[in-house]
Design a protein around this motif. Structure first.
Motif, PDB file in Angstrom:
ATOM      1  N   VAL A 162       0.826  -1.207   0.000  1.00  0.00           N
ATOM      2  CA  VAL A 162       0.000   0.000   0.000  1.00  0.00           C
ATOM      3  C   VAL A 162       0.863   1.261   0.000  1.00  0.00           C
ATOM      4  CG1 VAL A 162      -1.908  -1.137   1.160  1.00  0.00           C
ATOM      5  CG2 VAL A 162      -0.160  -0.014   2.528  1.00  0.00           C
ATOM      6  N   HIS A 163       2.173   1.086   0.232  1.00  0.00           N
ATOM      7  CA  HIS A 163       3.067   2.230   0.274  1.00  0.00           C
ATOM      8  C   HIS A 163       3.853   2.366  -1.035  1.00  0.00           C
ATOM      9  CE1 HIS A 163       1.850   1.870   4.331  1.00  0.00           C
ATOM     10  NE2 HIS A 163       2.773   1.024   4.716  1.00  0.00           N
ATOM     11  N   ALA A 164       3.393   1.734  -2.117  1.00  0.00           N
ATOM     12  CA  ALA A 164       4.130   1.742  -3.376  1.00  0.00           C
ATOM     13  C   ALA A 164       4.125   3.143  -3.974  1.00  0.00           C
ATOM     14  CB  ALA A 164       3.524   0.735  -4.343  1.00  0.00           C
ATOM     15  N   SER A 165       5.137   3.918  -3.666  1.00  0.00           N
ATOM     16  CA  SER A 165       5.252   5.296  -4.133  1.00  0.00           C
ATOM     17  C   SER A 165       6.713   5.689  -4.025  1.00  0.00           C
ATOM     18  CB  SER A 165       4.386   6.235  -3.282  1.00  0.00           C
ATOM     19  OG  SER A 165       4.738   7.578  -3.484  1.00  0.00           O
ATOM     20  N   VAL A 166       7.136   6.604  -4.903  1.00  0.00           N
ATOM     21  CA  VAL A 166       8.516   7.067  -4.834  1.00  0.00           C
ATOM     22  C   VAL A 166       8.723   8.038  -3.679  1.00  0.00           C
ATOM     23  CG1 VAL A 166       8.260   9.079  -6.343  1.00  0.00           C
ATOM     24  CG2 VAL A 166      10.436   7.839  -6.288  1.00  0.00           C
ATOM     25  N   GLU A 167       7.651   8.620  -3.160  1.00  0.00           N
ATOM     26  CA  GLU A 167       7.766   9.638  -2.109  1.00  0.00           C
ATOM     27  C   GLU A 167       8.486   9.131  -0.852  1.00  0.00           C
ATOM     28  OE1 GLU A 167       6.663  13.673  -0.667  1.00  0.00           O
ATOM     29  OE2 GLU A 167       6.834  12.722  -2.617  1.00  0.00           O
ATOM     30  N   PRO A 168       8.100   7.989  -0.275  1.00  0.00           N
ATOM     31  CA  PRO A 168       8.830   7.506   0.903  1.00  0.00           C
ATOM     32  C   PRO A 168      10.305   7.234   0.610  1.00  0.00           C
ATOM     33  CG  PRO A 168       6.728   6.380   0.698  1.00  0.00           C
ATOM     34  CD  PRO A 168       6.943   7.123  -0.580  1.00  0.00           C
ATOM     35  N   MET A 169      10.593   6.781  -0.605  1.00  0.00           N
ATOM     36  CA  MET A 169      11.989   6.532  -0.975  1.00  0.00           C
ATOM     37  C   MET A 169      12.784   7.824  -0.983  1.00  0.00           C
ATOM     38  SD  MET A 169      11.435   3.868  -4.126  1.00  0.00           S
ATOM     39  CE  MET A 169      10.359   2.436  -3.978  1.00  0.00           C
ATOM     40  N   MET A 170      12.202   8.871  -1.546  1.00  0.00           N
ATOM     41  CA  MET A 170      12.915  10.142  -1.627  1.00  0.00           C
ATOM     42  C   MET A 170      13.123  10.761  -0.253  1.00  0.00           C
ATOM     43  SD  MET A 170      13.745  10.511  -4.754  1.00  0.00           S
ATOM     44  CE  MET A 170      14.311  12.217  -4.762  1.00  0.00           C
ATOM     45  N   VAL A 171      12.106  10.669   0.617  1.00  0.00           N
ATOM     46  CA  VAL A 171      12.247  11.201   1.971  1.00  0.00           C
ATOM     47  C   VAL A 171      13.394  10.507   2.695  1.00  0.00           C
ATOM     48  CG1 VAL A 171      11.149  11.386   4.238  1.00  0.00           C
ATOM     49  CG2 VAL A 171       9.847  11.937   2.178  1.00  0.00           C
ATOM     50  N   THR A 172      13.440   9.178   2.572  1.00  0.00           N
ATOM     51  CA  THR A 172      14.494   8.414   3.234  1.00  0.00           C
ATOM     52  C   THR A 172      15.858   8.720   2.623  1.00  0.00           C
ATOM     53  OG1 THR A 172      12.893   6.649   3.635  1.00  0.00           O
ATOM     54  CG2 THR A 172      15.207   6.105   3.937  1.00  0.00           C
ATOM     55  N   LEU A 173      15.923   8.852   1.312  1.00  0.00           N
ATOM     56  CA  LEU A 173      17.189   9.186   0.653  1.00  0.00           C
ATOM     57  C   LEU A 173      17.697  10.546   1.104  1.00  0.00           C
ATOM     58  CD1 LEU A 173      19.449   8.893  -1.386  1.00  0.00           C
ATOM     59  CD2 LEU A 173      17.854   9.606  -3.188  1.00  0.00           C
ATOM     60  N   TYR A 174      16.815  11.560   1.137  1.00  0.00           N
ATOM     61  CA  TYR A 174      17.232  12.886   1.589  1.00  0.00           C
ATOM     62  C   TYR A 174      17.697  12.848   3.048  1.00  0.00           C
ATOM     63  CZ  TYR A 174      15.438  15.337  -2.569  1.00  0.00           C
ATOM     64  OH  TYR A 174      15.231  15.802  -3.835  1.00  0.00           O
ATOM     65  N   ALA A 175      16.993  12.091   3.876  1.00  0.00           N
ATOM     66  CA  ALA A 175      17.397  11.962   5.279  1.00  0.00           C
ATOM     67  C   ALA A 175      18.779  11.337   5.387  1.00  0.00           C
ATOM     68  CB  ALA A 175      16.372  11.130   6.044  1.00  0.00           C
ATOM     69  N   ALA A 176      19.035  10.322   4.572  1.00  0.00           N
ATOM     70  CA  ALA A 176      20.335   9.651   4.591  1.00  0.00           C
ATOM     71  C   ALA A 176      21.445  10.593   4.157  1.00  0.00           C
ATOM     72  CB  ALA A 176      20.301   8.419   3.695  1.00  0.00           C
ATOM     73  N   LEU A 177      21.171  11.424   3.151  1.00  0.00           N
ATOM     74  CA  LEU A 177      22.174  12.387   2.693  1.00  0.00           C
ATOM     75  C   LEU A 177      22.437  13.464   3.742  1.00  0.00           C
ATOM     76  CD1 LEU A 177      20.943  12.758  -0.995  1.00  0.00           C
ATOM     77  CD2 LEU A 177      23.056  11.642  -0.232  1.00  0.00           C
ATOM     78  N   ALA A 178      21.404  13.816   4.504  1.00  0.00           N
ATOM     79  CA  ALA A 178      21.542  14.863   5.516  1.00  0.00           C
ATOM     80  C   ALA A 178      22.211  14.368   6.792  1.00  0.00           C
ATOM     81  CB  ALA A 178      20.161  15.434   5.859  1.00  0.00           C
ATOM     82  N   ALA A 179      22.178  13.068   7.055  1.00  0.00           N
ATOM     83  CA  ALA A 179      22.707  12.516   8.303  1.00  0.00           C
ATOM     84  C   ALA A 179      24.222  12.408   8.262  1.00  0.00           C
ATOM     85  CB  ALA A 179      22.095  11.141   8.557  1.00  0.00           C
ATOM     86  N   ASP A 180      24.831  12.430   9.437  1.00  0.00           N
ATOM     87  CA  ASP A 180      26.274  12.245   9.534  1.00  0.00           C
ATOM     88  C   ASP A 180      26.664  10.767   9.457  1.00  0.00           C
ATOM     89  OD1 ASP A 180      27.282  15.015  10.028  1.00  0.00           O
ATOM     90  OD2 ASP A 180      25.903  14.856  11.718  1.00  0.00           O
ATOM     91  N   HIS A 181      25.781   9.901   9.928  1.00  0.00           N
ATOM     92  CA  HIS A 181      26.081   8.469   9.882  1.00  0.00           C
ATOM     93  C   HIS A 181      24.780   7.683   9.751  1.00  0.00           C
ATOM     94  CE1 HIS A 181      28.864   5.092  10.446  1.00  0.00           C
ATOM     95  NE2 HIS A 181      27.853   4.486  11.043  1.00  0.00           N
ATOM     96  N   LEU A 182      24.870   6.554   9.053  1.00  0.00           N
ATOM     97  CA  LEU A 182      23.737   5.654   8.873  1.00  0.00           C
ATOM     98  C   LEU A 182      24.066   4.324   9.533  1.00  0.00           C
ATOM     99  CD1 LEU A 182      23.297   6.158   5.000  1.00  0.00           C
ATOM    100  CD2 LEU A 182      22.500   7.660   6.845  1.00  0.00           C
ATOM    101  N   ALA A 183      23.159   3.811  10.343  1.00  0.00           N
ATOM    102  CA  ALA A 183      23.332   2.494  10.956  1.00  0.00           C
ATOM    103  C   ALA A 183      22.161   1.613  10.535  1.00  0.00           C
ATOM    104  CB  ALA A 183      23.409   2.600  12.472  1.00  0.00           C
ATOM    105  N   PHE A 184      22.468   0.412  10.087  1.00  0.00           N
ATOM    106  CA  PHE A 184      21.466  -0.546   9.631  1.00  0.00           C
ATOM    107  C   PHE A 184      21.454  -1.754  10.559  1.00  0.00           C
ATOM    108  CE2 PHE A 184      22.670   1.965   6.020  1.00  0.00           C
ATOM    109  CZ  PHE A 184      21.519   2.089   5.237  1.00  0.00           C
ATOM    110  N   ASN A 185      20.273  -2.332  10.740  1.00  0.00           N
ATOM    111  CA  ASN A 185      20.202  -3.489  11.646  1.00  0.00           C
ATOM    112  C   ASN A 185      20.833  -4.748  11.054  1.00  0.00           C
ATOM    113  OD1 ASN A 185      18.150  -3.823   9.768  1.00  0.00           O
ATOM    114  ND2 ASN A 185      16.540  -4.208  11.267  1.00  0.00           N
ATOM    115  N   THR A 186      20.902  -4.846   9.722  1.00  0.00           N
ATOM    116  CA  THR A 186      21.582  -5.968   9.069  1.00  0.00           C
ATOM    117  C   THR A 186      22.258  -5.472   7.794  1.00  0.00           C
ATOM    118  OG1 THR A 186      19.609  -6.570   7.776  1.00  0.00           O
ATOM    119  CG2 THR A 186      19.959  -7.723   9.892  1.00  0.00           C
ATOM    120  N   ASP A 187      23.200  -6.249   7.314  1.00  0.00           N
ATOM    121  CA  ASP A 187      23.837  -5.911   6.049  1.00  0.00           C
ATOM    122  C   ASP A 187      22.856  -6.089   4.894  1.00  0.00           C
ATOM    123  OD1 ASP A 187      26.329  -5.105   4.681  1.00  0.00           O
ATOM    124  OD2 ASP A 187      26.138  -7.055   3.710  1.00  0.00           O
TER     125      ASP A 187
END
Length: 372
Positions: free
Chosen positions: A107-132
């Motif tokens: 139900v979330h199939a949209s480019v909008e959430p992807m872009m928000v997350t991408l911009y957030a990642a670019l703005a952050a100093d570090h990204l941590a993921f729970n798994t590789d």
């Protein structure tokens, strides 16, 4: 250290993580701000506006040494709306990513959430993921998206994101671990399926596996538990009606003690998910002593030995492989040779706490260095 902790879509798994973080890093002063996990499209696009221009603006504007935000936080806009946060070191934590959800029934199939997350990642100093697996699918998804854009796309964005990223799992609390539990070798093999009752957790595959086990005359009992919603995939009603003679517990267990008892009694914890970025529900089952039977895809191969993973490129192949493995375990139980669950104590807070502490200290050192 004063830390602002932001959970923009505060789902159960996100609360699970930040409650543990606050508890096990109690030498820091956390200010927690959350928004409820509903109205997904609005929440992921509007969370920065809700916070920056709402009743909590003064709280957000306080001096902090570090900002930790979940990946659904619109961090780029928030830092623009609140200049006080623009120079504060930021850690963006990924429980999941918007590039790796199954397209079917999404139900979330949209480019909008992807872009928000991408911009957030670019703005952050570090990204941590729970798994590789989470990191890989995010970076691959970003690369795929960037190649679709028409022009003026900056080069090396994916590599920039990779270089400022790391993997730190969501740790399990101490109460999840049952030391040296011996399986009850009496009776039928006891399984638990303990996931959200939604399409992405694979209820159709679960139904197919149960049908196959029945045709193979495997003796088993299953608990089908987990978070439920008003709308549920139709497979659950079929399972309830057709396999009532196999089902013990069915539905959401509201009390933690009842849930832990369920896991402690299980011989096997089963996953049929179309996506799991870490699979906390499965890991809780394993920590309690259950043998995992999980797909050889998603995050599981990096968390568990592949001997616990069933393989297949189609649902039919996965159904057969999972059923054969379950049948083998049922036979081992009958002969009183059921093996113990794998040791995953390395995923406990006791083992992972120092990774969080070290990362937070490194990020706050950035601010100190800049002001020297």
């Amino acid at each position: 250290m004063r830390i602002l902790l932001l959970s923009a879509y505060d789902a159960h798994s996100h609360r699970y993580w930040h409650q543990g973080l606050i508890k096990h890093c109690d030498d820091h002063d956390f200010t927690l701000m959350t928004l409820p996990p509903r109205y997904f499209s609005w929440r992921i696009r509007g969370n920065s506006m809700s916070w920056a221009f709402g009743k909590d603006r003064a709280l957000l504007s306080q001096p902090y040494d570090l900002v930790i935000a979940t990946s659904m936080t619109d961090l780029a806009s928030l830092r623009g709306f609140l200049p006080e946060l623009a120079s504060t070191p930021t850690l963006l934590y990924f429980h999941e990513n918007q590039f790796a959800y199954p397209e079917t029934n999404n139900v979330h199939a949209s480019v909008e959430p992807m872009m928000v997350t991408l911009y957030a990642a670019l703005a952050a100093d570090h990204l941590a993921f729970n798994t590789d697996y989470n990191r890989h699918t995010f970076l691959t998804g970003v690369d795929r998206l960037l190649h679709k854009l028409p022009d003026h796309v900056p080069v090396n964005l994916v590599e920039q994101l990779r270089q400022k990223s790391s993997v730190i799992p969501v740790p399990l609390p101490a109460h999840c671990f049952t030391s040296h539990r011996e399986h009850n070798n009496q009776g039928a093999l006891r399984m638990v399926w303990n996931h959200r009752w939604e399409y992405d957790k694979g209820p159709d595959l679960l139904l197919a596996i149960l049908n196959t086990l029945e045709s193979m005359r495997v003796d088993y009992i299953i608990d089908i538990v987990g978070q439920q919603f008003r709308q549920q995939p139709s497979a659950f009603k079929v399972i309830k009606d057709k396999f009532a003679h196999r089902i013990d517990r069915y539905g959401y267990l509201t009390h933690a003690d009842a849930y832990r008892q369920c896991l402690n009694q299980a011989d096997v914890v089963l996953s049929t998910a179309d996506h799991d970025f870490q699979g906390i529900a499965v890991l809780e089952g394993v920590a309690a002593g259950a043998i995992p039977v999980v797909p050889n895809r998603l995050a599981y191969p990096e968390l568990l030995d592949t001997t616990y993973c069933y393989t297949g490129t189609t649902q039919k192949e996965e159904t057969k492989a999972a059923a054969i493995r379950i049948a083998e375990l049922a036979q081992l139980k009958q002969s009183k040779q059921l093996p113990t669950a794998p040791d995953i104590s390395h995923l406990s807070w006791d083992h992972i706490q120092h990774q969080y502490c070290s990362l937070m200290a490194d990020l706050t050192a950035i601010k100190k260095h800049l002001h020297q």
